[in-house]
Write an enzyme that holds these catalytic residues in place. Structure first.
Site, PDB file in Angstrom:
ATOM      1  N   PRO A   1       8.628  41.515 -28.889  1.00 32.63           N
ATOM      2  CA  PRO A   1       7.434  40.674 -28.905  1.00 32.63           C
ATOM      3  C   PRO A   1       6.145  41.439 -29.123  1.00 32.63           C
ATOM      4  CG  PRO A   1       8.431  40.728 -26.708  1.00 32.63           C
ATOM      5  CD  PRO A   1       9.131  41.729 -27.532  1.00 32.63           C
ATOM      6  N   GLU A   2       5.275  40.813 -29.893  1.00 36.80           N
ATOM      7  CA  GLU A   2       3.910  41.301 -30.083  1.00 36.80           C
ATOM      8  C   GLU A   2       2.968  40.320 -29.383  1.00 36.80           C
ATOM      9  OE1 GLU A   2       3.247  42.366 -34.219  1.00 36.80           O
ATOM     10  OE2 GLU A   2       5.400  42.425 -34.568  1.00 36.80           O
TER      11      GLU A   2
ATOM     12  N   HIS B   1      23.473  42.122 -19.020  1.00 31.39           N
ATOM     13  CA  HIS B   1      22.183  42.671 -19.448  1.00 31.39           C
ATOM     14  C   HIS B   1      21.037  42.274 -18.533  1.00 31.39           C
ATOM     15  CE1 HIS B   1      24.096  44.134 -23.003  1.00 31.39           C
ATOM     16  NE2 HIS B   1      24.432  42.921 -23.407  1.00 31.39           N
TER      17      HIS B   1
ATOM     18  N   ARG C   1      18.593  46.366 -24.596  1.00 25.68           N
ATOM     19  CA  ARG C   1      18.333  47.774 -24.925  1.00 25.68           C
ATOM     20  C   ARG C   1      17.688  48.545 -23.785  1.00 25.68           C
ATOM     21  NH1 ARG C   1      16.094  48.238 -30.992  1.00 25.68           N
ATOM     22  NH2 ARG C   1      16.474  50.434 -30.580  1.00 25.68           N
TER      23      ARG C   1
END
Length: 270
Positions: free
Chosen positions: A2-3, A93, A112
């Site tokens: 996300p930005e 996760h 990640r």
DNA sequence: ACCACAACCTGGCCGC
DNA sequence: TGCGGCCAGGTTGTGG
């Protein structure tokens, strides 16, 4: 992932799901995601606290607690926050679970494991290196110009530098450079005043349009409501390699700058 | 101070 | 089916 527009969408959608709710317990399954303080102390400090405010700075989410402390979350590439009924079980996760007094649980999930979470008294301890907020009224072309003056890195690399400007990432950097008709390989310090002004306007335009589309949903990404954003439909260059430029028809090129995929029109951007 | 690049991680996709 | 290689919306630390 996300930005700024995706994080802003997160804040808007999570705010009503969390404000006024209280943390009654928690579990950390991957200790390194808690940057500050130590995970055990983190859980001790957050237990019993109520979420009183919810904001954003750059790509950081800021959750104000009734203790006066601030919970800061950065999703980096693959972080996700969801507020789920107690019946929803975490998957492999999910690295942080916070039980709420509503009976729901906040799930922080991040395949990640790049995302980070802080619990601090003064948010400036985490945010002090950030440059200006591009959508604030006070952000002027000169503020961008000062950040670029004399710099010999590519303008693409400098747009990604959060100390020059907070919140722009790979998508919106490429889209802003296309809108401003600037070659991403140009050096920051060699842009003319007109180009800096055009880029300043273009950054604000693409970020605002991104927010209005509730962000870009690539792959499986979706905001907390689960409904995908739509700004990916408005990308002019990002991941359009070899497809025709919407302005001139020239195939969009992909190159690597600052270790990131960079997409541009070799005809329109010079 | 600035710049380039490795590192941090996992999963999806593609070709063989 | 399996394996290698490449790709991914971000940031930090290191060395020049």
């Amino acid at each position: 992932m996300p930005e700024l527009p995706e994080v802003e969408t997160y804040v808007r959608e999570l705010r009503p799901q969390l404000l006024g709710k209280r943390v009654v317990g928690g579990e950390v399954h991957w200790p390194r995601i808690i940057a500050i303080p130590e995970p055990d102390l983190f859980l001790e400090l957050i237990r019993g606290r109520r979420f009183d405010s919810f904001g954003r700075r750059g790509k950081y989410m800021l959750l104000g607690l009734d203790s006066g402390e601030t919970l800061i979350i950065h999703l980096r590439m693959t972080g996700e926050v969801r507020v789920q009924p107690a019946t929803v079980e975490p998957d492999k996760h999910t690295h942080l679970l916070l039980a709420l007094d509503s009976g729901e649980r906040l799930h922080y999930r991040d395949p990640r494991k790049f995302g980070r979470i802080w619990l601090v008294g003064d948010p400036a301890d985490v945010l002090r290196k950030l440059g200006p907020e591009p959508l604030e009224d006070g952000f002027a072309p000169d503020d961008l110009g000062r950040g670029l003056a004399g710099r010999t890195a590519s303008i693409k690399a400098l747009l990604l530098d959060q100390s020059i400007l907070a919140g722009v990432g790979n998508i919106y950097a490429d889209e802003a450079l296309f809108l401003a008709r600037i070659d991403p390989r140009r050096l920051g310090g060699e842009l003319s005043g007109d180009q800096v002004a055009a880029l300043h306007g273009a950054v604000r335009t693409v970020l605002q349009a991104g927010i209005e589309g509730r962000g870009s949903s690539l792959q499986n990404y979706a905001p907390p409501s689960g409904e995908k954003g739509s700004f990916q439909e408005e990308h002019r260059v990002f991941r359009r390699t070899d497809q025709p430029c919407y302005i001139c028809g020239t195939p969009i090129r992909r190159i690597v700058l600052a270790q990131r995929s960079t997409h541009f029109c070799p005809t329109c951007q010079s």
